[in-house]
Design an enzyme around this catalytic site. Structure first.
Site, PDB file in Angstrom:
ATOM      1  N   GLU A 133       5.576   5.525 -21.443  1.00 60.62           N
ATOM      2  CA  GLU A 133       6.634   4.425 -20.326  1.00 60.62           C
ATOM      3  C   GLU A 133       6.581   4.742 -19.059  1.00 60.62           C
ATOM      4  O   GLU A 133       6.399   3.702 -18.636  1.00 60.62           O
ATOM      5  CB  GLU A 133       8.418   3.998 -21.798  1.00 60.62           C
ATOM      6  N   GLY A 189       7.595   5.081   3.406  1.00 61.30           N
ATOM      7  CA  GLY A 189       7.893   6.747   2.343  1.00 61.30           C
ATOM      8  C   GLY A 189       7.406   5.680   0.806  1.00 61.30           C
ATOM      9  O   GLY A 189       6.909   6.227   0.103  1.00 61.30           O
ATOM     10  N   LYS A 211      -3.620   1.770 -14.984  1.00 62.65           N
ATOM     11  CA  LYS A 211      -2.242   0.963 -15.851  1.00 62.65           C
ATOM     12  C   LYS A 211      -2.715   0.213 -15.988  1.00 62.65           C
ATOM     13  O   LYS A 211      -2.297  -0.919 -17.434  1.00 62.65           O
ATOM     14  CB  LYS A 211      -0.595   0.560 -14.674  1.00 62.65           C
TER      15      LYS A 211
END
Ligand code: NAP
Length: 438
Positions: A130, A188, A206
């Site tokens: 997941e 970041g 993905k």
């Protein structure tokens, strides 16, 4: 009363995500036991350097560099090391030993997923991932379980927070790509080498996973057409904004009827114009969202944090509790259903609407010539807008033309753009971008 079973949990990796998983396992042990039906005992944590400083204070005796021994003695293995090796070998060892595996390693799944799924099926154990798609957002289990009685027709996902942050910065401040990327790196959100994110490779990995689960067919990375955002300019964004659109990097998987009338699935990642009122247009900053269209459920949207140690650990823990429950209940475990065999369609077969920006001579009859050329190629125009510019020095006028088409095939569009370039009244084709949600 029968005593509760204890399941040994081996954790591989204690970085951003692994440290938070270890913390939750230790802090929430009683609640997790109640939900899983077994105590989840963290038996050890494999790392490269046992003396590194961690984000979370954890018992030093849990750390080891001997991942292999740890894996061999575990009921459940959580792989959060990242990279291909030794993660791949350790996962295969765990599966072959009958342990259920939870991983967030999209790079490994994209490269060698089928080997891992087959090893899990063969051993009759669960392989869950997941966390590999859209971080904290529960999206794979809803696709696999909640929607298993429906037919998914299309999935549109903002599944890479870095690129969404960059495009959002460009949209809200007018910044160029390079400046927005530098800002993302400063905060970041982007790595020092941002290639995997900005060129769309992370989103493509993905997309392959989303497409495989949505259409019950294994799609590999090579089935995904991939374009990143590094060529998107501030003027593309400004023109899109002016026309009522926002540009997002979308991972798309949709069922289409390709040429020769054969059904297939188009899996692709590319910058896409979305109308500002589309639900995905409201996904700002580094957030992720996945928009699903299913025959019976209609439209669904899943929204949340796509990365970060603690949010991603939530998805890992969900998989862990679910795998533990299944171990307690017994019976065969199932990784995914690959009952369908829908072919992957090439990008030429995809049909979408297009946004085309043209710099044209400001002469009478130009619009009619362009409209006729589109019609000749079977591409119908939905919106055509013209803005006149006058060059201050030469005093020459030119016109900027923005066209949004109805749905057309990539092949028809490519032929149209080539033909348009050949017109003597065209100075340049300034952008060609795909449009969804119109
Ligand atoms: P990370 O901070 O780089 O941590 C990696 C951990 O693995 C470190 O503790 C490291 O040990 C250990 N490790 C690496 N190679 C090893 C080796 N050969 N042997 C033993 N230990 C090794 O990574 P992360 O950000 O937590 O990500 C972990 C995984 O989750 C990746 O697959 C990533 O793609 C996925 N993921 C991450 C996020 C996120 O937001 N970070 C979101 C979704 C999915 P040392 O500490 O000793 O160096």
């Amino acid at each position: 009363m029968t005593e509760m079973r204890t399941l040994k949990v081996a954790l591989l990796g204690c970085g951003n995500v692994g440290a938070q998983v270890a913390r939750i396992l230790l802090e929430d042990a009683d609640a997790l036991a109640a939900r899983a039906g077994a105590r989840l005992q963290l038996s050890g944590i494999a790392v490269r350097n046992v003396n590194s400083k961690r984000d979370v204070e954890l018992p030093q005796e849990l750390f080891t560099t001997d991942a292999e021994t740890l894996v061999k003695d575990a009921d459940l293995v959580i792989e959060l090391m990242g990279g291909i090796e030794p993660a791949r070998t350790l996962i295969l060892t765990a599966l072959r030993n009958g342990a259920c595996v939870v991983t967030g390693n999209k790079a490994l799944l994209a490269q060698d997923g089928p080997t891992l799924y087959e090893a899990a099926d063969k051993a009759g154990v669960q392989l869950s991932y997941e966390a590999a798609v859209a971080g904290a957002i529960p999206i794979l289990r809803p696709i696999r379980d909640s929607l298993s009685g429906d037919r998914i027709t299309r999935v549109l996902g903002i599944v890479n927070g870095t690129t969404n942050f960059i495009l959002d910065q460009m949209d809200s401040t007018g910044a160029q790509f390079a400046d927005a990327l530098a800002e993302a790196q400063r905060l970041g959100y982007a790595e020092a080498d941002p290639t995997a994110d900005v060129e769309g490779y992370d989103a493509a990995a993905k997309a392959a996973i989303l497409a495989s689960l949505s259409f019950h067919t294994r799609f590999a990375l090579e089935n995904v057409h991939c374009e990143g955002i590094s060529a998107v300019t501030a003027s593309d964004i400004a023109a899109a904004k002016d026309a009522g659109f926002v540009i997002k990097l979308l991972a798309i998987a949709e069922k289409l009827t390709g040429s020769h009338g054969k059904e297939g699935v188009s899996v692709r990642v590319h910058p896409t114009l979305l109308p500002r009122e589309h639900p995905l247009a409201a996904v700002r900053g580094a957030f992720n969202a996945v928009f699903i269209e299913a025959e019976n459920a209609g439209e669904l949207m899943f929204y949340g944090q796509g990365a970060g140690g603690t949010p991603t650990a939530s998805a890992v823990m969900g998989d862990l509790v679910s795998a533990a429950r299944r171990l307690v209940l017994g019976g065969p475990q199932r990784t995914e259903t690959t009952t369908g065999h829908v072919p992957a369609l090439p990008i030429e077969a995809a049909t979408t609407s297009y946004y085309i920006g043209l710099d044209v001579a400001d002469q009478p009859g130009v619009l009619a010539r362009i409209a006729q050329l589109f019609a000749e190629h079977g591409v119908s125009i939905e919106i055509m807008r013209q803005t006149i510019h006058r060059d201050a020095e030469s005093n020459v006028e030119s016109a900027e033309l923005r066209i949004v088409t109805h749905r057309a095939s990539e092949a028809a569009l490519a032929a149209t753009v080539e033909a348009v370039k050949g017109l003597d009244v065209i100075n340049s084709v300034t952008s060609v971008l795909r449009v969804e949600g119109v």
